[in-house]
Scaffold this active site. Structure first.
Site, PDB file in Angstrom:
ATOM      1  N   TYR A  23       1.452  -1.561  -0.055  1.00 53.11           N
ATOM      2  CA  TYR A  23       0.255  -0.115  -0.123  1.00 53.11           C
ATOM      3  C   TYR A  23       0.424   1.335   0.222  1.00 53.11           C
ATOM      4  O   TYR A  23       1.703   1.469   0.610  1.00 53.11           O
ATOM      5  CB  TYR A  23      -0.706  -0.239   1.202  1.00 53.11           C
ATOM      6  N   TYR A  31      -5.998   5.807  -6.974  1.00 52.04           N
ATOM      7  CA  TYR A  31      -6.394   5.187  -5.423  1.00 52.04           C
ATOM      8  C   TYR A  31      -7.828   5.064  -4.771  1.00 52.04           C
ATOM      9  O   TYR A  31      -8.715   5.602  -5.413  1.00 52.04           O
ATOM     10  CB  TYR A  31      -6.076   7.150  -4.611  1.00 52.04           C
TER      11      TYR A  31
END
Length: 418
Positions: A299, A349
């Site tokens: 991440y 995102y």
């Protein structure tokens, strides 16, 4: 009543490789979608069902996650023409994807449904911006926010950066080392036709961009986009009759946290993240270790979040994360490429789901890059990773996804090619 000492009910015995991801879908990654999250979500769900080669009515379970910035699974289900035997909308962000895949497995194992879709729909640029501006900035201050917003901690960057600053202080980690995360992910994104940012950046570009909050530069931060993503999970025995080579789920750690979620900076070590604890669940359940992983999806809300996770999951020793991410090992063509789509820093995102989607496609050996299509309808990968070229990892068999909500919480998943 306690179980008999010789009765094994563990993941390795009963759940490893029993379930698989069979379909993935997404919308475009854009800014200013001019669509509702409901429209985006149904778009991604239909794409995932088409990818799996199933009818949308075959989906009988649905899970979603959001921070009050999305649309319920019940509305999505009606729009795609299915009736649900189980659904759940969870509050959560970056550690949700892997955790909810674990919940999907549990729901199917309990016999509540047979095929679960997981989605995340968000207008993360045009409506509720994760960076703390726009609609989010108008939220009244109350509850646990009294410990943060009252002191100016409005955005994720402001809340997370002290963990990285502590790492710099304790281990001598340099901003130029961590800037290499952006450099590498931008190289990968330049070979991704759907990435929002396709430009290749240098370390000097990152360090020369304006400071957002110390020590984060603008290019250390992820892109904000409008998009939806979806994943479909079912039993492995059903998966083998579907359209693609399945991505078998070896093991999951879901929303594993540090001892004090509310007092991270008082319950150290500050430079340690939730993955330190999650690894003790993940690797035994999956039956592999970091050395067995061919590619990672760590991440990357910020450059340093990838570094901290790779370190605490054991891909390198504590304190050596800066050396690891700047060594070239995470590049395409390196020993263990990371975020081969460009991730959150460059592709878009999605609160974590696009990195799982990318690894599913990698395990199919059919990543969606610019390589030419062969007569069989599949891409003929060149493994030439120069700008505008290939991003398929050669001979990839096992991947790891490392989800992040904040320094205190992490989720993770190991998959293998079916």
């Amino acid at each position: 009543m306690p179980l008999p000492a010789d009765q094994d009910v563990s993941t390795p015995k009963y759940l490893r490789d029993k379930y698989a991801i069979v379909g993935v879908g997404e919308t475009t990654y854009t800014r200013g979608s001019d669509k509702t999250t409901r429209a985006l979500g149904t778009w991604a769900l239909r794409n995932a069902a088409a990818d799996a080669g199933i009818k949308t009515s075959d989906i009988d379970g649905m899970l979603s996650y959001s921070n009050n910035d999305s649309t319920s699974a019940t509305f999505m289900a009606g729009d795609i023409g299915t009736r649900l035997n189980f659904y759940m909308d969870c509050v959560g962000g970056g550690s949700s994807t892997e955790a909810l895949i674990g919940i999907a497995i549990g729901v199917m194992e309990a016999g509540l449904c047979n095929c679960v879709a997981l989605f995340r729909a968000m207008n993360g640029f045009s409506q509720v911006r994760i960076g703390g501006t726009g609609a989010r900035s108008a939220t009244p201050v109350g509850g646990d926010m009294l410990h943060s917003r009252a002191y100016g901690w409005q955005s994720a960057g402001q809340m997370f950066s002290p963990t990285f600053m502590r790492h710099m202080y304790e281990y001598g980690t340099k901003p130029e080392q961590v800037a290499m995360v952006k450099v590498v992910h931008s190289e990968h994104a330049s070979n991704n036709p759907k990435a929002y940012y396709k430009k290749r950046y240098t370390v000097d570009d990152v360090l020369g961009s304006r400071i957002i909050c110390k020590p984060l530069h603008l290019l250390d931060c992820c892109v904000e986009t409008d998009n939806a993503t979806a994943i479909i999970i079912t039993r492995a025995d059903r998966a083998r009759d579907m359209r693609h080579t399945p991505a078998l789920i070896r093991g999951i750690a879901g929303r594993c946290s540090k001892p004090r979620m509310d007092m991270h900076y008082q319950a150290g070590p500050i430079a340690r993240v939730g993955g330190y604890f999650a690894k003790d669940i993940l690797w035994p359940n999956a039956g592999v270790g970091p050395e067995d992983i061919d590619a990672t999806g760590a991440y990357d809300a910020f450059t340093f979040t990838s570094m901290l996770q790779l370190e605490d999951y054991g891909f390198c020793k504590k304190g050596e994360g800066g050396d690891y991410v700047s060594s070239g090992i995470t590049r395409l063509g390196g020993r263990r490429p990371n975020n081969t789509s460009g991730g959150h820093l460059c592709e878009g995102y999605t609160h974590g789901m696009n990195m799982v989607i990318e690894n599913v496609r990698q395990l199919r050996h059919d990543i969606d890059d610019s390589c030419p299509m062969g007569p069989d309808g599949k891409r003929q990968h060149t493994y030439d990773y120069r700008e505008g070229g290939c991003r398929q990892v050669k001979d990839i068999e096992v991947t790891a996804n490392l989800g992040w909500a904040n320094p205190m919480t992490g989720s993770a998943m190991v998959m293998r090619r079916g």
